[in-house]
Design an enzyme around this catalytic site. Sequence first.
Site, PDB file in Angstrom:
ATOM      1  N   ASP A  72       3.324 -25.121  61.364  1.00 55.46           N
ATOM      2  CA  ASP A  72       2.030 -25.014  62.055  1.00 55.46           C
ATOM      3  C   ASP A  72       2.155 -24.103  63.278  1.00 55.46           C
ATOM      4  OD1 ASP A  72       1.129 -26.813  60.206  1.00 55.46           O
ATOM      5  OD2 ASP A  72       0.302 -28.222  61.651  1.00 55.46           O
ATOM      6  N   CYS A 108      -2.217 -27.925  59.933  1.00 57.06           N
ATOM      7  CA  CYS A 108      -2.773 -29.089  59.250  1.00 57.06           C
ATOM      8  C   CYS A 108      -4.034 -29.573  59.978  1.00 57.06           C
ATOM      9  CB  CYS A 108      -1.716 -30.186  59.238  1.00 57.06           C
ATOM     10  SG  CYS A 108      -1.389 -30.807  60.896  1.00 57.06           S
ATOM     11  N   CYS A 131       7.301 -27.734  60.038  1.00 51.23           N
ATOM     12  CA  CYS A 131       6.113 -27.728  59.170  1.00 51.23           C
ATOM     13  C   CYS A 131       5.436 -26.362  59.142  1.00 51.23           C
ATOM     14  CB  CYS A 131       5.116 -28.789  59.624  1.00 51.23           C
ATOM     15  SG  CYS A 131       4.506 -28.505  61.293  1.00 51.23           S
ATOM     16  N   CYS A 141       1.743 -33.315  65.824  1.00 51.85           N
ATOM     17  CA  CYS A 141       0.716 -32.273  65.975  1.00 51.85           C
ATOM     18  C   CYS A 141       0.215 -32.240  67.423  1.00 51.85           C
ATOM     19  CB  CYS A 141      -0.436 -32.519  65.016  1.00 51.85           C
ATOM     20  SG  CYS A 141       0.085 -32.617  63.286  1.00 51.85           S
TER      21      CYS A 141
HETATM   22 FE1  FES Z   1       3.278 -30.193  61.816  1.00 56.10          FE
HETATM   23 FE2  FES Z   1       0.646 -30.474  62.077  1.00 56.10          FE
HETATM   24  S1  FES Z   1       1.895 -31.008  60.343  1.00 56.10           S
HETATM   25  S2  FES Z   1       2.034 -29.689  63.556  1.00 56.10           S
END
Ligand code: FES
Length: 122
Positions: free
Chosen positions: A35, A58, A33, A102
């Site tokens: 992040d 996110c 993702c 996350c």
């Molecule tokens: Fe991947 Fe938050 S969407 S760590």
Amino acid sequence: MYSPTVLAHLDQPRNAGAMEDAVSRGEATNPVCGDLLHLYLKIDAGRIVAASFQAQGCPPTIAAASVLTGMIEGLTPAQARNLAPADVTRALEYLPRNKEHCCVLAIDALRSALAAIPIEMV
Ligand code: FES
């Protein structure tokens, strides 16, 4: 979609920002993702006395980092090392299933920061 606790941390993130006098710094990224999370620690007398974070990610990543900084204050590095992603999820009440990773990112950043503590401070 998000719990009241997640929303509260998004509304007012705790301990956001770099820590100039941190004794250790860790980071973690999720290549899927994208992040990215930086975690900073201050240690005194064998305990974590302050923690802060910088996140590019996110909303749940920000909430997870925010709640985690509060959870680890007062812990020894060894106690902090025992925390798991599920502990962070529980502290946030719940997360959508596709956002539970996350909390893995938050714990990965914590473990990176713990590994960077100078040996004489552990
Ligand atoms: Fe991947 Fe938050 S969407 S760590």
